[in-house]
Design an enzyme around this catalytic site. Structure first.
Site, PDB file in Angstrom:
ATOM      1  N   LYS A   8       6.369  -7.194  40.481  1.00 22.10           N
ATOM      2  CA  LYS A   8       6.245  -6.250  41.615  1.00 22.10           C
ATOM      3  C   LYS A   8       5.414  -6.789  42.783  1.00 22.10           C
ATOM      4  O   LYS A   8       5.619  -6.378  43.920  1.00 22.10           O
ATOM      5  CB  LYS A   8       5.638  -4.928  41.126  1.00 22.10           C
ATOM      6  CG  LYS A   8       6.623  -4.025  40.397  1.00 22.10           C
ATOM      7  CD  LYS A   8       5.945  -2.697  40.057  1.00 22.10           C
ATOM      8  CE  LYS A   8       6.939  -1.688  39.550  1.00 22.10           C
ATOM      9  NZ  LYS A   8       6.337  -0.379  39.290  1.00 22.10           N
ATOM     10  N   ASN A  28       8.949  -2.066  44.474  1.00 22.22           N
ATOM     11  CA  ASN A  28       9.801  -1.770  43.304  1.00 22.22           C
ATOM     12  C   ASN A  28      11.272  -1.643  43.696  1.00 22.22           C
ATOM     13  O   ASN A  28      12.130  -1.491  42.823  1.00 22.22           O
ATOM     14  CB  ASN A  28       9.320  -0.511  42.565  1.00 22.22           C
ATOM     15  CG  ASN A  28       9.712   0.776  43.271  1.00 22.22           C
ATOM     16  OD1 ASN A  28       9.953   0.793  44.470  1.00 22.22           O
ATOM     17  ND2 ASN A  28       9.774   1.851  42.522  1.00 22.22           N
ATOM     18  N   ASP A  78       7.599   4.471  44.113  1.00 21.84           N
ATOM     19  CA  ASP A  78       6.868   5.132  43.015  1.00 21.84           C
ATOM     20  C   ASP A  78       6.051   6.337  43.501  1.00 21.84           C
ATOM     21  O   ASP A  78       6.019   7.382  42.838  1.00 21.84           O
ATOM     22  CB  ASP A  78       5.927   4.135  42.324  1.00 21.84           C
ATOM     23  CG  ASP A  78       6.655   3.268  41.302  1.00 21.84           C
ATOM     24  OD1 ASP A  78       7.740   3.672  40.832  1.00 21.84           O
ATOM     25  OD2 ASP A  78       6.139   2.186  40.967  1.00 21.84           O
ATOM     26  N   GLY A  92      -4.222   0.718  38.879  1.00 19.68           N
ATOM     27  CA  GLY A  92      -3.217  -0.350  38.835  1.00 19.68           C
ATOM     28  C   GLY A  92      -2.110  -0.081  39.851  1.00 19.68           C
ATOM     29  O   GLY A  92      -2.288   0.701  40.799  1.00 19.68           O
ATOM     30  N   ASN A 102     -11.335   4.985  36.952  1.00 22.77           N
ATOM     31  CA  ASN A 102     -10.732   3.836  36.267  1.00 22.77           C
ATOM     32  C   ASN A 102     -11.713   3.216  35.279  1.00 22.77           C
ATOM     33  O   ASN A 102     -12.922   3.294  35.462  1.00 22.77           O
ATOM     34  CB  ASN A 102     -10.288   2.786  37.303  1.00 22.77           C
ATOM     35  CG  ASN A 102      -9.292   1.805  36.720  1.00 22.77           C
ATOM     36  OD1 ASN A 102      -8.359   2.217  36.015  1.00 22.77           O
ATOM     37  ND2 ASN A 102      -9.466   0.530  36.972  1.00 22.77           N
ATOM     38  N   GLY A 107       6.451  12.173  32.879  1.00 24.65           N
ATOM     39  CA  GLY A 107       6.769  10.940  33.607  1.00 24.65           C
ATOM     40  C   GLY A 107       8.243  10.744  33.899  1.00 24.65           C
ATOM     41  O   GLY A 107       8.596   9.963  34.788  1.00 24.65           O
TER      42      GLY A 107
HETATM   43  P1  NAP Z   1      -0.996  -1.612  35.594  1.00 27.92           P
HETATM   44  O1  NAP Z   1      -0.897  -2.055  37.009  1.00 27.92           O
HETATM   45  O2  NAP Z   1      -1.072  -2.626  34.512  1.00 27.92           O
HETATM   46  O3  NAP Z   1      -2.297  -0.638  35.488  1.00 27.92           O
HETATM   47  C1  NAP Z   1      -2.691  -0.124  34.239  1.00 27.92           C
HETATM   48  C2  NAP Z   1      -3.827   0.886  34.438  1.00 27.92           C
HETATM   49  O4  NAP Z   1      -4.105   1.482  33.157  1.00 27.92           O
HETATM   50  C3  NAP Z   1      -5.133   0.282  34.945  1.00 27.92           C
HETATM   51  O5  NAP Z   1      -5.819   1.219  35.733  1.00 27.92           O
HETATM   52  C4  NAP Z   1      -5.888   0.030  33.626  1.00 27.92           C
HETATM   53  O6  NAP Z   1      -7.282   0.013  33.766  1.00 27.92           O
HETATM   54  C5  NAP Z   1      -5.485   1.248  32.827  1.00 27.92           C
HETATM   55  N1  NAP Z   1      -5.595   1.027  31.381  1.00 27.92           N
HETATM   56  C6  NAP Z   1      -4.805   0.271  30.600  1.00 27.92           C
HETATM   57  N2  NAP Z   1      -5.215   0.310  29.318  1.00 27.92           N
HETATM   58  C7  NAP Z   1      -6.313   1.125  29.304  1.00 27.92           C
HETATM   59  C8  NAP Z   1      -7.169   1.565  28.278  1.00 27.92           C
HETATM   60  N3  NAP Z   1      -7.001   1.198  26.998  1.00 27.92           N
HETATM   61  N4  NAP Z   1      -8.176   2.409  28.598  1.00 27.92           N
HETATM   62  C9  NAP Z   1      -8.351   2.805  29.895  1.00 27.92           C
HETATM   63  N5  NAP Z   1      -7.574   2.414  30.910  1.00 27.92           N
HETATM   64  C10 NAP Z   1      -6.559   1.587  30.624  1.00 27.92           C
HETATM   65  O7  NAP Z   1       0.232  -0.677  35.192  1.00 27.92           O
HETATM   66  P2  NAP Z   1       1.085   0.304  36.136  1.00 27.92           P
HETATM   67  O8  NAP Z   1       2.279  -0.418  36.620  1.00 27.92           O
HETATM   68  O9  NAP Z   1       0.173   0.941  37.100  1.00 27.92           O
HETATM   69  O10 NAP Z   1       1.643   1.374  35.057  1.00 27.92           O
HETATM   70  C11 NAP Z   1       0.764   2.316  34.453  1.00 27.92           C
HETATM   71  C12 NAP Z   1       1.592   3.274  33.583  1.00 27.92           C
HETATM   72  O11 NAP Z   1       2.448   4.031  34.426  1.00 27.92           O
HETATM   73  C13 NAP Z   1       2.501   2.590  32.555  1.00 27.92           C
HETATM   74  O12 NAP Z   1       2.489   3.352  31.369  1.00 27.92           O
HETATM   75  C14 NAP Z   1       3.888   2.654  33.199  1.00 27.92           C
HETATM   76  O13 NAP Z   1       4.926   2.684  32.245  1.00 27.92           O
HETATM   77  C15 NAP Z   1       3.788   3.987  33.924  1.00 27.92           C
HETATM   78  N6  NAP Z   1       4.684   4.071  35.091  1.00 27.92           N
HETATM   79  C16 NAP Z   1       5.536   5.134  35.148  1.00 27.92           C
HETATM   80  C17 NAP Z   1       6.393   5.287  36.223  1.00 27.92           C
HETATM   81  C18 NAP Z   1       7.321   6.453  36.276  1.00 27.92           C
HETATM   82  O14 NAP Z   1       8.257   6.444  37.105  1.00 27.92           O
HETATM   83  N7  NAP Z   1       7.136   7.489  35.462  1.00 27.92           N
HETATM   84  C19 NAP Z   1       6.384   4.335  37.279  1.00 27.92           C
HETATM   85  C20 NAP Z   1       5.485   3.269  37.201  1.00 27.92           C
HETATM   86  C21 NAP Z   1       4.632   3.147  36.097  1.00 27.92           C
HETATM   87  P3  NAP Z   1      -8.104  -1.340  34.101  1.00 27.92           P
HETATM   88  O15 NAP Z   1      -8.015  -1.518  35.587  1.00 27.92           O
HETATM   89  O16 NAP Z   1      -9.465  -1.076  33.602  1.00 27.92           O
HETATM   90  O17 NAP Z   1      -7.400  -2.456  33.348  1.00 27.92           O
END
Ligand code: NAP
Length: 285
Positions: free
Chosen positions: A71, A92, A107, A133, A154, A249
């Protein structure tokens, strides 16, 4: 419609892509609208992105979606970016505009439409977003100007601080930051009207995890979890038990796809048909 030499081809690129719901949603929309279009999914490993983009351009693909891990990286290979995608720093959706590849990010709009569809607007509201993220950035840049107050919580505080700084600098909005700890979240959530989980906490296979203690949830808080695998996360189950309004979601997934479809074709897709097709696929898988 039968595929032919002039079929408009679209796709998703990412790694992994095995469980994506995008093909079923977009192909359902093409069929319903009688558009001679076809949407596929390709696994493109890191290091193969440039070749994949050149190939799609050479073959005249009309557009494509981009998912993890490309991305941010994709931006180097594009000819232009829309303003919101530039602010978010991630893409995206890409449209092939007469040979020029233009990047978008749908998004945030998907999240906003999911909330509005549930009868909840962030306009004038106090909103807490968990995560800093890619998805959180898209959501924050889309709703920050609408909200009365935005709090970003966060695990890694530094990332939230950087995001808040950029939101203040670019949009001139009121943003606060805290860590994802019960004692710091409690006072923020006590005043909040909408809680959005944009972390991956609660996602399959760790389905028994929740980013927030259920003690902080209340009946008059709307709880939106952008995780869609599972559809009913532990956070949403606990919010429901408190009598809170919940948004899952899948609603965001369908609306971000619908917005991409509009960008590519200029046509409003049949959102309900896309949702039904995605739900069927989720239940079968
Ligand atoms: P990303 O850029 O990797 O960001 C992940 C986020 O989750 C960061 O803030 C991270 O915190 C936090 N995190 C991960 N593991 C954690 C834990 N064990 N405890 C606390 N915080 C934690 O991922 P993303 O692309 O933003 O996606 C995030 C989620 O949204 C995923 O599940 C994805 O499938 C979902 N999503 C859904 C849609 C939809 O259309 N419904 C669209 C996009 C994404 P740190 O900064 O501390 O690492």
């Amino acid at each position: 419609m039968k595929a032919s030499w002039d079929t408009q081809v679209y796709c998703l690129i990412g790694d992994p892509v095995a469980y994506t719901l995008s093909p079923v949603m977009h192909n359902t929309a093409f069929k319903k609208l009688g558009i001679n279009g076809l949407y596929l999914a390709f696994r493109v490993p890191t290091g193969k992105l440039r070749e994949a983009v050149e190939g799609m351009k050479a073959l005249g693909f009309k557009g494509f979606n981009v998912t993890i891990p490309h991305k941010v990286e994709i931006i180097r290979f594009l000819d232009g970016l829309d303003r919101l995608a530039a602010r978010i720093g991630a893409v995206n959706t890409v449209k092939n505009d007469g040979g020029r590849l233009i990047g978008y990010n749908t998004d945030g709009e998907g999240a906003l439409r999911a909330l509005e569809e549930a009868g909840v607007s962030p306009k004038g509201k106090n909103v807490v977003v968990l995560g800093a993220g890619g998805a959180s950035r898209a959501i924050c840049f889309t709703i920050a100007k609408l909200a009365r107050k935005l709090v970003i919580a966060n695990r890694t505080e530094d990332k939230a601080l950087k995001l808040a700084e950029r939101l203040r600098a670019e949009l001139g909005v009121n943003v606060e930051v805290c860590r994802l700890l019960e004692e710091e979240l409690a006072p923020m959530l006590a005043e909040a009207e909408i809680l959005i989980n944009a972390t991956s906490v609660g996602m399959y296979p760790e389905v028994e995890n929740s980013p927030v203690s259920s003690a902080l949830l209340r009946r008059d808080l709307t709880v939106f979890d952008i995780v869609y695998k599972p559809l009913k996360t532990r956070l949403l189950r606990e919010a429901e038990l408190k009598g809170a309004k919940t948004v899952d979601g899948l609603a965001m997934l369908v609306h971000q796809a619908a917005r991409a479809f509009e960008i590519w074709t200029g046509v409003t897709p049949p959102v309900e048909e896309m949702r039904k097709a995605a739900l069927k696929e989720v239940r079968q898988g």
